[in-house]
Enzyme design. Structure first.
Site, PDB file in Angstrom:
ATOM      1  N   THR A 118     -20.522  37.338  26.361  1.00  0.00           N
ATOM      2  CA  THR A 118     -19.359  37.117  27.202  1.00  0.00           C
ATOM      3  C   THR A 118     -19.022  38.348  28.039  1.00  0.00           C
ATOM      4  O   THR A 118     -19.283  39.485  27.599  1.00  0.00           O
ATOM      5  CB  THR A 118     -18.146  36.768  26.300  1.00  0.00           C
ATOM      6  OG1 THR A 118     -16.950  36.848  27.072  1.00  0.00           O
ATOM      7  CG2 THR A 118     -18.010  37.731  25.127  1.00  0.00           C
ATOM      8  N   TYR A 142     -12.463  39.475  19.674  1.00  0.00           N
ATOM      9  CA  TYR A 142     -13.459  38.497  20.151  1.00  0.00           C
ATOM     10  C   TYR A 142     -14.597  39.221  20.868  1.00  0.00           C
ATOM     11  O   TYR A 142     -15.782  39.042  20.532  1.00  0.00           O
ATOM     12  CB  TYR A 142     -12.787  37.466  21.079  1.00  0.00           C
ATOM     13  CG  TYR A 142     -13.787  36.608  21.826  1.00  0.00           C
ATOM     14  CD1 TYR A 142     -14.606  35.705  21.160  1.00  0.00           C
ATOM     15  CD2 TYR A 142     -13.931  36.721  23.218  1.00  0.00           C
ATOM     16  CE1 TYR A 142     -15.541  34.931  21.844  1.00  0.00           C
ATOM     17  CE2 TYR A 142     -14.851  35.955  23.909  1.00  0.00           C
ATOM     18  CZ  TYR A 142     -15.656  35.062  23.220  1.00  0.00           C
ATOM     19  OH  TYR A 142     -16.579  34.309  23.910  1.00  0.00           O
TER      20      TYR A 142
HETATM   21  N1  LIG Z   1     -16.150  28.906  27.308  1.00  0.00           N
HETATM   22  C1  LIG Z   1     -16.245  30.086  27.913  1.00  0.00           C
HETATM   23  O1  LIG Z   1     -15.631  30.316  28.975  1.00  0.00           O
HETATM   24  C2  LIG Z   1     -17.132  31.170  27.336  1.00  0.00           C
HETATM   25  C3  LIG Z   1     -17.189  32.398  27.992  1.00  0.00           C
HETATM   26  C4  LIG Z   1     -18.010  33.389  27.481  1.00  0.00           C
HETATM   27  C5  LIG Z   1     -18.771  33.159  26.342  1.00  0.00           C
HETATM   28  N2  LIG Z   1     -18.683  31.971  25.698  1.00  0.00           N
HETATM   29  C6  LIG Z   1     -19.501  31.778  24.490  1.00  0.00           C
HETATM   30  O2  LIG Z   1     -20.204  30.555  24.606  1.00  0.00           O
HETATM   31  C7  LIG Z   1     -20.417  29.976  23.318  1.00  0.00           C
HETATM   32  C8  LIG Z   1     -19.999  28.519  23.346  1.00  0.00           C
HETATM   33  O3  LIG Z   1     -18.637  28.440  23.728  1.00  0.00           O
HETATM   34  P1  LIG Z   1     -17.948  27.050  24.079  1.00  0.00           P
HETATM   35  O4  LIG Z   1     -16.977  27.311  25.167  1.00  0.00           O
HETATM   36  O5  LIG Z   1     -18.973  26.005  24.243  1.00  0.00           O
HETATM   37  O6  LIG Z   1     -17.112  26.815  22.752  1.00  0.00           O
HETATM   38  P2  LIG Z   1     -16.958  25.500  21.847  1.00  0.00           P
HETATM   39  O7  LIG Z   1     -15.867  25.793  20.877  1.00  0.00           O
HETATM   40  O8  LIG Z   1     -16.839  24.300  22.691  1.00  0.00           O
HETATM   41  O9  LIG Z   1     -18.360  25.448  21.095  1.00  0.00           O
HETATM   42  C9  LIG Z   1     -18.647  26.180  19.943  1.00  0.00           C
HETATM   43  C10 LIG Z   1     -19.437  25.277  19.009  1.00  0.00           C
HETATM   44  O10 LIG Z   1     -19.826  26.012  17.853  1.00  0.00           O
HETATM   45  C11 LIG Z   1     -19.514  25.255  16.684  1.00  0.00           C
HETATM   46  N3  LIG Z   1     -19.293  26.235  15.596  1.00  0.00           N
HETATM   47  C12 LIG Z   1     -18.332  27.186  15.514  1.00  0.00           C
HETATM   48  N4  LIG Z   1     -18.470  27.897  14.382  1.00  0.00           N
HETATM   49  C13 LIG Z   1     -19.565  27.393  13.732  1.00  0.00           C
HETATM   50  C14 LIG Z   1     -20.227  27.698  12.512  1.00  0.00           C
HETATM   51  N5  LIG Z   1     -19.775  28.660  11.693  1.00  0.00           N
HETATM   52  N6  LIG Z   1     -21.312  26.980  12.167  1.00  0.00           N
HETATM   53  C15 LIG Z   1     -21.782  25.977  12.965  1.00  0.00           C
HETATM   54  N7  LIG Z   1     -21.190  25.648  14.128  1.00  0.00           N
HETATM   55  C16 LIG Z   1     -20.092  26.338  14.511  1.00  0.00           C
HETATM   56  C17 LIG Z   1     -18.293  24.440  17.064  1.00  0.00           C
HETATM   57  O11 LIG Z   1     -18.096  23.291  16.283  1.00  0.00           O
HETATM   58  C18 LIG Z   1     -18.612  24.094  18.522  1.00  0.00           C
HETATM   59  O12 LIG Z   1     -19.386  22.914  18.605  1.00  0.00           O
HETATM   60  C19 LIG Z   1     -19.635  30.838  22.343  1.00  0.00           C
HETATM   61  O13 LIG Z   1     -20.545  31.701  21.700  1.00  0.00           O
HETATM   62  C20 LIG Z   1     -18.694  31.636  23.218  1.00  0.00           C
HETATM   63  O14 LIG Z   1     -18.384  32.891  22.659  1.00  0.00           O
HETATM   64  C21 LIG Z   1     -17.868  30.971  26.166  1.00  0.00           C
END
Ligand SMILES: NC(=O)c1ccc[n+]([C@@H]2O[C@H](COP(=O)([O-])OP(=O)(O)OC[C@H]3O[C@@H](n4cnc5c(N)ncnc54)[C@H](O)[C@@H]3O)[C@@H](O)[C@H]2O)c1
Length: 360
Positions: A118, A142
């Protein structure tokens, strides 16, 4: 034989969009997700193992059953305020669980990994345009939990010969252009989603935090990347690694920013709705402008953005939020013999089935 990929967090927002593109490209996919924020209906290809990365026995059994060529690691907790309130939960779910995953990569000889990082790892840099060499200095647990994960991945790669791609996402927004997928995480508080919900009357207003920044209209500027373009970057990263590419970090953004006011105005225009906008004080630590320099990913991965346009991003996000209560996905999934905690996606899964499997 097709390439077999483990996708942790593939039932979530970005993971599910990536699974769809991987499926369309012919990859053989296993999603590993505890459904804490993801939903099984969002998985349109492959099969789903319901479990947490904390469960090292289930994780090892999943690696043992499949001969993974590569791992895409999305699973994480993603709320900055929540990480400030409960940092240990973030170091546990994001950092320690990345360690659990790397241990299985080591045990089963998986040599390719793509990691979801991120722009939060950069913190509040002095410069507006951020390159991959900008010094990372996260301002919250985070961001720290992700930077620590990156460090573990780098160290393990150096020791083992695993090759990795770390993708540092800027502000991810929008939804699947075919309308099948979108943001389902109720904890997601991203500006475009929140503003669409204000337009839909689901919240009473939207806040602008800070109107006195040194930007053209006084509000903060961020780089918004459409989720389909971001998903494509993962497919490009897999191709790069399969072709023998070295370990690298890439920013994922368009290199172009929009202000908070421009985003809000675009939501009003696209939706045709008026809603209350509250001008509040700046939040501590919010930089005026954060924009990715994305030359490296374009050059090295051949990544070509297709939806680099605020109207397109807002249009897809608004369409998704409008119909998000009526999610209907027809999965293209091939079921195989599976252990009990694997859901066949041949038919859509009901909420009751989800809960039963999650509890088993
Ligand atoms: N959404 C954003 O703007 C953004 C920005 C930068 C980075 N990210 C990164 O992208 C990745 C995905 O983010 P997202 O927005 O799709 O979030 P999200 O919450 O929609 O997806 C995360 C997924 O991981 C699963 N999960 C969480 N903990 C878990 C565990 N212990 N075991 C198994 N599954 C688990 C959740 O059920 C979910 O399906 C993350 O790593 C996040 O840090 C997101």
């Amino acid at each position: 034989m097709s390439t077999k990929i483990l996708v942790t967090g593939g039932a979530g927002y970005i993971g599910s969009h990536t699974v769809k593109q991987l499926g369309q490209a012919g990859y053989d996919i296993v999603v590993y997700d505890n459904l804490s924020t993801g939903i099984p209906q969002a998985i349109t290809y492959g099969k789903l193992v319901v479990g947490s990365l904390e469960d090292t026995n289930l994780l090892a059994a999943t690696f043992a059953e499949h001969n993974f060529d590569a791992v895409l690691h999305f699973a994480a907790s993603i709320s900055v305020p929540e990480s400030v309130a409960d940092p240990l939960a973030y170091y546990s779910n994001n950092t320690m669980n990345t360690l659990n995953l790397l241990r299985q990569c080591q045990r089963f000889g998986v040599k390719k990994l793509v990691f979801s990082s991120t722009a939060a790892v950069y913190g509040q840099p002095a410069e507006t345009h951020i390159t991959e060499t900008t010094h990372p200095q996260p301002l919250n647990p985070y961001g720290s939990s992700k930077l620590m994960s990156e460090q573990m991945i780098r160290d393990y790669s150096a020791a083992s010969g695993m090759k990795h791609v770390i993708l540092r996402y800027f502000n991810v927004a929008g939804a699947d252009m075919a309308g099948e997928l979108g943001q389902n995480n109720p904890k997601a508080s991203h500006l475009i989603k929140a503003t669409c919900n204000a337009a839909l009357g689901r919240t009473s207003s939207i806040n602008i935090f800070g109107t006195d920044f040194e930007t053209h209209d006084g509000t903060g500027i961020r780089d918004y990347i459409h989720v389909e373009d971001l998903a494509r970057a993962h497919v490009d990263a897999l191709v790069y690694l399969a072709d023998g590419g070295e370990s690298e970090i890439f920013n994922c953004g368009y290199g172009q920013g929009y202000s908070v006011r421009e985003v809000i105005d675009m939501v009003k225009e696209v939706s045709g709705e008026e809603f209350t906008v509250i001008e509040a004080d700046r939040r501590a630590g919010d930089p005026a402008a954060v924009v990715a320099v994305s030359a490296k990913i374009k050059q090295m991965l051949g990544w070509i953005p297709r939806f680099n346009d605020l109207r397109t991003i807002v249009h897809s996000a608004y369409a998704w939020e409008k119909r998000s209560k009526a999610l209907t996905v027809v999965p293209n999934i091939v079921p195989t013999a599976m252990p009990t905690n694997v859901i066949s996606m041949e038919t859509p899964v009901t909420k009751e089935q989800q809960l039963a499997v999650a509890a088993s």
